[in-house]
Design an enzyme around this catalytic site. Structure first.
Site, PDB file in Angstrom:
ATOM      1  N   CYS B  44       0.817  -1.223   0.000  1.00 11.99           N
ATOM      2  CA  CYS B  44       0.000   0.000   0.000  1.00 11.99           C
ATOM      3  C   CYS B  44       0.843   1.263   0.000  1.00 11.99           C
ATOM      4  CB  CYS B  44      -0.919   0.042   1.213  1.00 11.99           C
ATOM      5  SG  CYS B  44      -2.021  -1.358   1.291  1.00 11.99           S
ATOM      6  N   VAL B  81       7.508 -22.502  -4.357  1.00 12.30           N
ATOM      7  CA  VAL B  81       6.760 -23.752  -4.180  1.00 12.30           C
ATOM      8  C   VAL B  81       5.979 -23.992  -5.468  1.00 12.30           C
ATOM      9  CG1 VAL B  81       4.949 -24.924  -2.889  1.00 12.30           C
ATOM     10  CG2 VAL B  81       6.643 -23.516  -1.683  1.00 12.30           C
TER      11      VAL B  81
END
Lengths: 472, 472
Positions: B44, B81
């Site tokens: 943000c 992963v």
């Protein structure tokens, strides 16, 4: 034709009630008796008028007598109600030396409060003031003006021109004393410093703004000192000494020479009018009322600074004389008298105050002592957290105190202080507290996050997180 | 020895979970696999880095890899992963060309989301950017720097130095396009205007910031125009045209020449990793979870921008990918995996955004259509009220929309916009909404009042008062 709805007092509660009644029941009659010339003024704005941020005293009026007439309110200024007969259902009114009886159908007592000066001899000297009312505000501002400079506009009919002139003609003070470190004291210290005056604040106890709790008090004290205010804590003022006006504040350990003193040590409800009536007062000395603002006598209501209200946390009757409470209760009573029953609402003890650049807020039971007295088993934490994301400029450390009940986990109260959007954050706690949230529920609230306004974990959430750790 | 708690993704949700787990269970093992170099950064904050209000990209890091190690987290960056076997309870990991299987005791999928550019050909050109990730932010800021001026510090190991150099060497743009008028679009328009660039914002629908409702959208649009932004509403972009880089935005009715384009038309959850597993996705396409962040497969959790959450008003599963939700869910899952069951909490859809000088907030169901779709009978009002007492300087008109259910009177949602402390006031509504308050209860809240911060009736209370009139 039935007797009118009679309102005693033409300020927030009284005129809110009259306005709402007139709107809901256009065929009904409502008469408001106000003993002074001013009606419906913003008491909370007077320090900013003295400071000079508000230019005209009349800017503080929220409803003019003409507006009131337009709303169908029969507003009588300089009419003092001096007696109430609840059997005959009449009030006795004095106006310009005359006296008459006015029958009422329903009666609202909205007589407000007055500033206390009692324990301090010399409070009646010239250059000694309280800040309760527009005339006081005008007098203080006139007293600050250089001799002969007309800072207060006396053309307005409401203004006590003689009082203003008396102070306009005097030399202005160089050194001022504020006796009492509550809201008014802190706000007036800011006002006096804005005029460059040597400013002394005297507080009997160890803390400024005691209802806000220690964490707020300490930051406010440090900040006032940074702003050049001399603080005299743990200092009981015994006299305002002087001959022509105030010359010194006398206290237990010495005296401080000053040219002006502002006494803000508290207010008391105006209930003398009811002393010969069966209308019951509460423990606080203010008028006892039920959930609809009804007193112990049928058809008699009370609202505003002269009345008690129910506390959202303790459920007990309490006296918290503040602006929203007065407006809200007045409005509800106006609706109820018009025939549509409306509760006045609980108070949560929500209060905010600006102390120079610091924003302070408090709600509910902040002090553990107050919570214990109310029968809770309180646990309290105080935390510091950023008001914005750490990398975003302009934030400030925000200090939050949060108090909860150990057994139930219920949030009981809290306080907040900081420079950046701190005060308004107390509304989150006020809402949580009036909704009976637990600390765990508070911690899981989905509050706002954006770098310019709040860090990911709002300071209120940080406090909840830490307090929950203490409760587990 | 039991298998470790394995976390996929080293940002808000992943590292919150790992940190909480490590603190609660110091003897347990936790491994975090992050495919990139950056971890735990404040997404943000990236528009404010491009704007120049945040100086260093590294200021946006909330937890360094060293901090993570100190907390007992085995953090492996540049470890992707690539597979999950929920029967074998292993994940397959790629690192520097090698591949290995890692057994897990519990697994948290915190893979986040990615910026969507799909419908817009040319989004892969030079000088076309999205704002999802630190590398994007660095590239955009480098692109704005005058040719040869080094605005982005490439000494930091995380930075993609080659990408930064490529854009540092280019001439800076004079005209920029922002495609998409959501949070990112509005924030980036502010950033570009701060650099003095001709700025065009393209929005397919009639409104900027659609989730904030019409009243906010209209004020934001007016304000952006005042700030010199060219708005192209109801304008679908069909292509980013150009040869060496972006040269024009092509839309249905013509083309606008620009030198840089920022595409912020939405994000989508990263769930591809789970496509060959029995882990169920929700209707939104994000991972379906229960109140504790558990997926449909035992021992597998999901949190953050890749996961759904329960909506406080509708009770339905929804996808609201925001920062607090991610942090909170991660932290709760860390605690649950450590053995102390903790709910992730509902989302209320609370969001705030700064649009130049305007503060905007929204919560719950703002649009009547959304409320109808959820089975309510909505009534909505929009009011304007002062942010401070009228006589106190510095206030601004605050616009509040409030929506409630006609039958129950329950508050369903609302929005707010204004220059003065507007955004943070949405927290009052968020708290009210998560406490299932009715409009009448909201109207009677004891909210803060002091002239510098709020009028007697806070804008939220004014909205409640008006909406209640509509409900009666």
């Amino acid at each position: 034709m039935s007797d009118p709805f009679v309102v005693v007092g033409g300020d927030a509660a009284g005129l809110s009630a009259a306005s709402k009644f007139a709107r809901e029941n256009p065929d009904g009659d409502v008469v408001v008796f106000e003993k002074g010339r001013w009606v419906s003024y913003a008491y909370c704005g007077t320090p900013y008028y003295v400071k000079g941020e508000v230019e005209h005293l009349t800017d503080l009026l929220s409803l003019s007598p003409e507006d009131a007439a337009d709303r169908g309110i029969d507003l009588r200024r300089e009419h003092e109600v001096v007696g109430v007969d609840t059997d005959a259902e009449t009030v006795t009114v004095e106006h310009e030396g005359d006296r008459f009886d006015q029958p009422y159908g329903d009666l609202l007592v909205a007589t407000g409060a007055h500033a206390v000066t009692d324990p301090i001899p010399g409070s009646d000297r010239e250059m000694a003031f309280t800040m309760h009312g527009m005339d006081s505000a005008a007098a203080v501002r006139a007293a600050l003006s250089p001799a002969g400079e007309q800072w207060v506009d006396t053309d307005v009919e409401y203004v006590d021109a003689e009082l203003v002139q008396q102070y306009t003609d005097r030399d202005p003070p160089e050194r001022v004393a504020v006796v009492g470190g509550g809201y008014v004291g802190v706000e007036m210290a800011e006002a006096f410093r804005a005029h460059g005056l040597e400013t002394h604040v005297f507080q009997r106890s160890a803390h400024l703004l005691p209802p806000f709790g220690d964490a707020v008090c300490e930051r406010v004290a440090d900040h006032l000192r940074e702003q050049g205010v001399s603080l005299h804590l743990n200092t009981a003022v015994s006299e305002l000494a002087g001959s022509d006006g105030v010359e010194a504040v006398v206290h237990d350990d010495g005296r401080v020479p000053v040219d002006l003193a502002l006494v803000g040590i508290g207010i008391a409800p105006n209930t003398r009018l009811l002393s010969d009536t069966p209308v019951e007062l509460g423990e606080s000395g203010a008028v006892a009322v039920d959930d609809y603002g009804r007193t112990s006598v049928d058809g008699v209501y009370a609202a505003g600074d002269c009345a008690e209200a129910r506390h959202a946390v303790t459920g007990e009757s309490t006296w918290v004389p503040l602006g929203l409470t007065a407006n809200r209760a007045g409005r509800a009573i106006g609706q109820t008298v018009a025939g549509d029953l409306e509760p006045v609402g609980d108070v949560a003890g929500t209060a905010v105050v600006k102390a120079f650049e610091l924003e302070c807020g408090r709600v509910g039971l902040v002090h553990e002592d107050a919570a214990s007295d109310a029968g809770f088993d309180p646990v309290s934490v105080t935390i510091d957290a950023g008001s914005r994301s750490g990398y975003y400029p302009g934030g400030d450390e925000t200090t939050v105190t949060l108090t909860a009940d150990r057994d139930s986990g219920r949030v009981l109260g809290g306080s907040i202080v900081g420079r950046d959007r701190a005060a308004i954050r107390i509304d989150t706690l006020a809402t949580a507290l009036e909704s009976d949230l637990t600390v765990a529920e508070l911690e899981r609230l989905d509050l706002a996050y954006a770098p310019p306004f709040s860090p990911v974990w709002d300071p209120v959430l940080v406090a909840a997180k830490v307090l929950r750790g203490e409760l587990d």
